[in-house]
Design an enzyme around this catalytic site. Sequence first.
Site, PDB file in Angstrom:
ATOM      1  N   TYR A 137       1.349  49.940   8.088  1.00 20.05           N
ATOM      2  CA  TYR A 137       0.228  49.493   7.260  1.00 20.05           C
ATOM      3  C   TYR A 137      -1.032  49.345   8.108  1.00 20.05           C
ATOM      4  O   TYR A 137      -0.965  48.797   9.214  1.00 20.05           O
ATOM      5  CB  TYR A 137       0.554  48.152   6.607  1.00 20.05           C
ATOM      6  CG  TYR A 137       1.489  48.289   5.435  1.00 20.05           C
ATOM      7  CD1 TYR A 137       1.138  49.077   4.335  1.00 20.05           C
ATOM      8  CD2 TYR A 137       2.713  47.631   5.415  1.00 20.05           C
ATOM      9  CE1 TYR A 137       1.998  49.195   3.264  1.00 20.05           C
ATOM     10  CE2 TYR A 137       3.579  47.748   4.341  1.00 20.05           C
ATOM     11  CZ  TYR A 137       3.216  48.538   3.265  1.00 20.05           C
ATOM     12  OH  TYR A 137       4.051  48.662   2.201  1.00 20.05           O
ATOM     13  N   ASP A 190      10.043  44.499   4.317  1.00 21.22           N
ATOM     14  CA  ASP A 190      11.474  44.716   4.508  1.00 21.22           C
ATOM     15  C   ASP A 190      11.821  45.481   5.776  1.00 21.22           C
ATOM     16  O   ASP A 190      12.986  45.771   6.018  1.00 21.22           O
ATOM     17  CB  ASP A 190      12.040  45.505   3.318  1.00 21.22           C
ATOM     18  CG  ASP A 190      11.457  45.025   2.015  1.00 21.22           C
ATOM     19  OD1 ASP A 190      11.576  43.826   1.746  1.00 21.22           O
ATOM     20  OD2 ASP A 190      10.832  45.839   1.307  1.00 21.22           O
ATOM     21  N   CYS A 201       6.391  44.823   8.015  1.00 22.41           N
ATOM     22  CA  CYS A 201       6.340  45.047   6.572  1.00 22.41           C
ATOM     23  C   CYS A 201       7.222  44.009   5.882  1.00 22.41           C
ATOM     24  O   CYS A 201       7.893  43.216   6.536  1.00 22.41           O
ATOM     25  CB  CYS A 201       6.851  46.432   6.223  1.00 22.41           C
ATOM     26  SG  CYS A 201       6.179  47.731   7.255  1.00 22.41           S
ATOM     27  N   ARG A 248       5.333   8.031   7.976  1.00 25.22           N
ATOM     28  CA  ARG A 248       5.700   9.038   6.978  1.00 25.22           C
ATOM     29  C   ARG A 248       6.464   8.341   5.862  1.00 25.22           C
ATOM     30  O   ARG A 248       5.929   8.075   4.818  1.00 25.22           O
ATOM     31  CB  ARG A 248       6.524  10.157   7.638  1.00 25.22           C
ATOM     32  CG  ARG A 248       6.926  11.261   6.687  1.00 25.22           C
ATOM     33  CD  ARG A 248       7.685  12.379   7.379  1.00 25.22           C
ATOM     34  NE  ARG A 248       9.025  11.965   7.810  1.00 25.22           N
ATOM     35  CZ  ARG A 248       9.916  12.795   8.339  1.00 25.22           C
ATOM     36  NH1 ARG A 248       9.616  14.072   8.525  1.00 25.22           N
ATOM     37  NH2 ARG A 248      11.102  12.365   8.705  1.00 25.22           N
ATOM     38  N   LYS A 266      20.237  19.621   6.573  1.00 24.68           N
ATOM     39  CA  LYS A 266      19.204  19.905   5.565  1.00 24.68           C
ATOM     40  C   LYS A 266      18.690  21.339   5.720  1.00 24.68           C
ATOM     41  O   LYS A 266      18.922  21.974   6.753  1.00 24.68           O
ATOM     42  CB  LYS A 266      18.051  18.909   5.719  1.00 24.68           C
ATOM     43  CG  LYS A 266      17.378  18.969   7.081  1.00 24.68           C
ATOM     44  CD  LYS A 266      16.387  17.823   7.258  1.00 24.68           C
ATOM     45  CE  LYS A 266      15.735  17.893   8.631  1.00 24.68           C
ATOM     46  NZ  LYS A 266      14.922  16.711   8.910  1.00 24.68           N
ATOM     47  N   HIS A 305      12.753   6.747  12.307  1.00 25.69           N
ATOM     48  CA  HIS A 305      12.643   8.092  12.865  1.00 25.69           C
ATOM     49  C   HIS A 305      11.571   8.088  13.944  1.00 25.69           C
ATOM     50  O   HIS A 305      10.513   7.481  13.770  1.00 25.69           O
ATOM     51  CB  HIS A 305      12.280   9.074  11.742  1.00 25.69           C
ATOM     52  CG  HIS A 305      12.510  10.510  12.113  1.00 25.69           C
ATOM     53  ND1 HIS A 305      13.606  10.950  12.816  1.00 25.69           N
ATOM     54  CD2 HIS A 305      11.783  11.629  11.842  1.00 25.69           C
ATOM     55  CE1 HIS A 305      13.541  12.262  12.966  1.00 25.69           C
ATOM     56  NE2 HIS A 305      12.436  12.701  12.390  1.00 25.69           N
ATOM     57  N   ARG A 353      21.446  11.015  14.617  1.00 25.86           N
ATOM     58  CA  ARG A 353      21.317  12.099  13.628  1.00 25.86           C
ATOM     59  C   ARG A 353      20.888  13.374  14.342  1.00 25.86           C
ATOM     60  O   ARG A 353      19.711  13.554  14.633  1.00 25.86           O
ATOM     61  CB  ARG A 353      20.251  11.750  12.586  1.00 25.86           C
ATOM     62  CG  ARG A 353      20.446  10.439  11.866  1.00 25.86           C
ATOM     63  CD  ARG A 353      19.344  10.243  10.847  1.00 25.86           C
ATOM     64  NE  ARG A 353      18.018  10.269  11.435  1.00 25.86           N
ATOM     65  CZ  ARG A 353      17.341   9.191  11.832  1.00 25.86           C
ATOM     66  NH1 ARG A 353      17.877   7.992  11.706  1.00 25.86           N
ATOM     67  NH2 ARG A 353      16.141   9.309  12.343  1.00 25.86           N
TER      68      ARG A 353
HETATM   69  C1  LIG Z   1      15.268  16.363  10.242  1.00 28.99           C
HETATM   70  C2  LIG Z   1      15.559  15.007  10.605  1.00 28.99           C
HETATM   71  C3  LIG Z   1      16.451  14.730  11.651  1.00 28.99           C
HETATM   72  C4  LIG Z   1      17.022  15.797  12.544  1.00 28.99           C
HETATM   73  O1  LIG Z   1      16.049  16.157  13.486  1.00 28.99           O
HETATM   74  P1  LIG Z   1      16.367  17.109  14.722  1.00 28.99           P
HETATM   75  O2  LIG Z   1      15.190  16.996  15.592  1.00 28.99           O
HETATM   76  O3  LIG Z   1      16.543  18.469  14.165  1.00 28.99           O
HETATM   77  O4  LIG Z   1      17.591  16.603  15.341  1.00 28.99           O
HETATM   78  C5  LIG Z   1      16.788  13.413  11.876  1.00 28.99           C
HETATM   79  N1  LIG Z   1      16.261  12.424  11.122  1.00 28.99           N
HETATM   80  C6  LIG Z   1      15.384  12.660  10.134  1.00 28.99           C
HETATM   81  C7  LIG Z   1      14.847  11.517   9.359  1.00 28.99           C
HETATM   82  C8  LIG Z   1      14.980  13.948   9.860  1.00 28.99           C
HETATM   83  O5  LIG Z   1      14.106  14.162   8.893  1.00 28.99           O
END
Ligand SMILES: *Cc1c(COP(=O)(O)O)cnc(C)c1O
Length: 698
Positions: free
Chosen positions: A584, A634, A632, A452, A358, A480, A539
């Site tokens: 700046y 850039d 800045c 969440r 992602k 998660h 994951r």
């Molecule tokens: C982003 C995400 C992950 C990956 O998390 P990491 O800590 O980067 O491995 C896994 N599961 C869900 C639901 C996430 O949103």
Amino acid sequence: MKIEKNTAALDLFRLAAMVLVIINHTSPLASYSTVWDFWLTRILARIAVPFFLMTSGYFLVKNNWHSLGHFIKKLCLLYGLSVLLYLPLNLYNKHFTGPVDFLHQLLTDGTFYHLWYFPAVILGAILARQLSRLGPRLSLLLAVLLYLVGLGGDSYYGLVTQSLPLKTMYHGIFLVFDYTRNGLFLAPLFLLLGAVGRHWNRRISAFGLCISLLAMSAEAFWLRSLGVQRHSAMYLTLPLCMMFLFSLLLNSNRSEAPELRRLSTLVYILHPWCIILVRGSASFLGWEHLFIQNSLLHFFAVLLLSLGLSRLLLALRPLPQHPSNRAWREVDLEALAHNARILRRALPPESRLMAVVKADAYGHGAIPVARCLQKADIHAFAVACLTEGIALRRAGIRGLILILGYTPPAAVPLLARWRLTQAVVDLDHAKALSACGCRIHVHLALDTGMHRLGLPVEDKEAISTVYALPHLVIDGVFSHLCMADNTAEEGQHYTQNQLTAFYDTIDWMRTVGLDPGHIHIQASYGIWNLPPQHCSYARAGIALYGIYSDTATVHRPLELQPVLSLRARVATVRTLHAGECAGYGLAFQAFRQTRLAIITIGYADGLPRDLPQRGGEVLLHGRRCPMVGKICMDQLLVDVTELPKLQPGDIATIIGRDGCCEIRAEELAEHCETITNELLSRLGNRLTLSTYSLPRNH
Ligand SMILES: *Cc1c(COP(=O)(O)O)cnc(C)c1O
């Protein structure tokens, strides 16, 4: 520090070797002296091809032979184009007796006199690679034996074929090849000698070269006086001569000149056409006595025309837009594949890796990252939203693509169209998705305590309801963890509760006949901090990119390698007197005479504006230099008083390695009081992305 002189001896010598090849084909001294012509074309010029072979061997082995496939592909392409280029001449001269003859020549002698080199180097490289598996000694020994066989069919032919069995053998060889100077007998030895890359000091090399060149001249003139040569491309002393020459060049080779490489390749391919053009136009203009009969003028005309034509072609070539012009991300795909291997090994055998790509793969480029992982045999990917999923499918990513975040029900037809799997974020979402009447694949998210997304684990009725909905194919159930990075007791306790709630719910589902399908709960910190979990997937996001989220320790560290480097350039360097200010708000004041470098990266590229005040540094010439003033949009300012040799165009490293210094993403994230995940996913999309793959030993 790179204060070495810009010497690209190997690439420079390519040009010299190129001139030797043209000499070989034009005999510049022919109208002056047959002896000197023989020495120049049949002795000196014979070092050209072995030199090309040795450089190929040298670079192939430098890459551990990993680039062999790429090398052969490139040669095949060049060979194909060259064959086409000379096809009109061959057809005009009725050079082929038929298609079989054409094919035979294509595979052995190259269809036009100079093109024999292509099939030879292709066959030679494959052979040398196979031989090299036998170890350095045995492979060289076998290559020497092959060379000796070649020698017998070349300049020693008359001597060797006094024996009848040998004569028969060579008769057989010459049914297949026109010469023994080919990929079987000549190329392997020089490729392997180049691969050995032996170098002695400059004196020994130069002395050895002189002596062996003298010896080769003596050998060649002796063979010539005996009149035994069938051809004159191979001598007993040639390999020796080449080893000294190559050693001499290696001693002064410090950099590369790819432009010279391209030029010499073009000259090689084009020069026979130039010979024909010079001769043709000389006849046409009535200048035969100048450009045909005078061999030296003929040679120079061919040389200049070849060089001119090649330069012209190079100039016409569209300039590649260099991805590293201002500020860029470098993504090391080999490190990525390495991390995927390590993570898989850390999982129990029934668990597969789901690559979380992602947010443009945390700033690493979702498409190159996913393609690389797909090649590395990973077939499950997770993204945050529909557009990310579609982008991956368009790029040819197959297998599971799970959308972890919310997708509006109106987009359900697109989920089906692109075969994307959607996370169900709660009961209402499930009902709305189902109501679209379109069959889609989903994974149920369970809320085990993060609060969440997901159906609360306590709400068994809601879970049963989702299973009863039409049109939803439930392939998996996941949750998660929100405290897995916390190794303190309270964190571990919370995580344990989440795990228990998850597995209890899965057990309950199984007992009431609801099939959970694939289950998954660990993300990166779940892999680092928990004992192996018996799930279908883990994951991994941040771990895949070879970094931690912050500088805290984990229970089970793995040997991962950072994938991303962030670099920019020095735009200009200026001197401030003590007391002068810069940037700046004049946020920086020099308390002594100070040299300031202006670096071409700024907050629009994702760096927080107050990074200098938080201790931000960049690497220049392998040293840490402090950022100063305010960043800045850039640009940013760096104090480089310690680096008097810094020049505009030099490369600055914001994340990554330079020499023996390294700035890791965790360090930068710590300065910014955030985690690497945020820092990297916020990198601006103005940064170009260049991927590379440097093979390394595992
Ligand atoms: C982003 C995400 C992950 C990956 O998390 P990491 O800590 O980067 O491995 C896994 N599961 C869900 C639901 C996430 O949103």
